[in-house]
Design a protein around this motif. Structure first.
Motif: not given
Length: 245
Positions: A17-41
């Motif tokens: 699913x991540x391969x489809x993500x557009x305009x991504x940003x990354x934040x680390x929280x609680x030992x996890x990587x949160x990838x934020x971006x746009x997917x299908x609008x």
């Protein structure tokens, strides 16, 4: 705009699913990587929870509270319980329950004391979108199914049960079928996510691809199945569901 968290327990599924993500940003929280971006609008937040109820619940809590996600989709694999739920099939949860929760005699078996109920209903709109998307995707031929010796596949909707153990013997799956005859599939995260989302009052849905029969029967190559079938189903069904929302 509504932020939708998309969570998975396994790296292979989330990476598809991540391969489809557009305009991504990354934040680390609680030992996890949160990838934020746009997917299908849609604005989405992708995160790997890891396996088990605690991992899933803590990840869901971070997504909803720290990042303000307004809805959550969980995608992953499960073991089939009902005889007609076969390897390669897809299950969309309508209800979720923790099959290993028992605080009786204080409360009836399976009941979450803080919630006063055992079953948590998935959001109808999100579940409908996943179910329609699953039918759309499964209607298309998938070459990996033949390579793995899997025949015709179909989608199902109903109860999915969760617990902190990998159910892999006929004795265990028979006991679950006896106790919970309407349970379609068993996994290790969904009901914990459902409880967290209910506490926050946020809609959620759970999508599962059946990777095994949760018993002693012969299994397909699990790693190949995840990479070649389950990960692609997760990617394609979630993308199709988001397009329809």
């Amino acid at each position: 705009m509504t932020l939708i968290a998309i969570v998975s327990a396994l790296h292979e599924e989330l990476s598809a699913i991540d391969a489809l993500l557009e305009g991504r940003s990354l934040q680390q929280r609680g030992g996890r990587s949160f990838h934020r971006g746009r997917l299908q609008g849609h604005e989405v937040l992708l995160v790997l929870s890891g396996i088990g109820k605690v991992a899933a619940a803590s990840t869901a809590t971070l997504a909803l509270d720290a990042f303000g996600a307004q809805a959550l989709l969980f995608t992953g694999v499960a073991g089939g319980l009902t005889p007609g739920v076969r390897v390669g099939d897809v299950v969309v949860a309508r209800e979720l329950l923790q099959h290993d929760l028992d605080v009786s005699p204080l409360f009836p078996r399976y009941v979450v004391p803080s919630a006063g109920r055992a079953r948590f209903a998935a959001d109808a709109v999100l579940a409908d979108a996943l179910a329609a998307a699953a039918d759309e995707v499964l209607a298309q031929p998938h070459p990996a199914l033949q390579r793995l010796g899997i025949g015709t596949v179909r989608s199902h909707q109903g109860l999915v049960v969760s617990g902190d153990r990998f159910v892999s013997t006929a004795v265990e799956s028979d006991a679950l079928r006896t106790a919970l005859p309407d349970a379609l599939a068993v996994e290790m995260e969904g009901a914990a996510v459902a409880q967290v989302c209910a506490a926050f009052g946020r809609p959620f849905a759970v999508l599962r691809t059946v990777s095994d029969r949760a018993d002693d029967s012969a299994h397909v190559d699990f790693q190949r199945f995840i990479a070649e079938v389950a990960a692609e189903y997760s990617r394609d069904i979630v993308a199709a569901a988001l397009r329809s929302l």
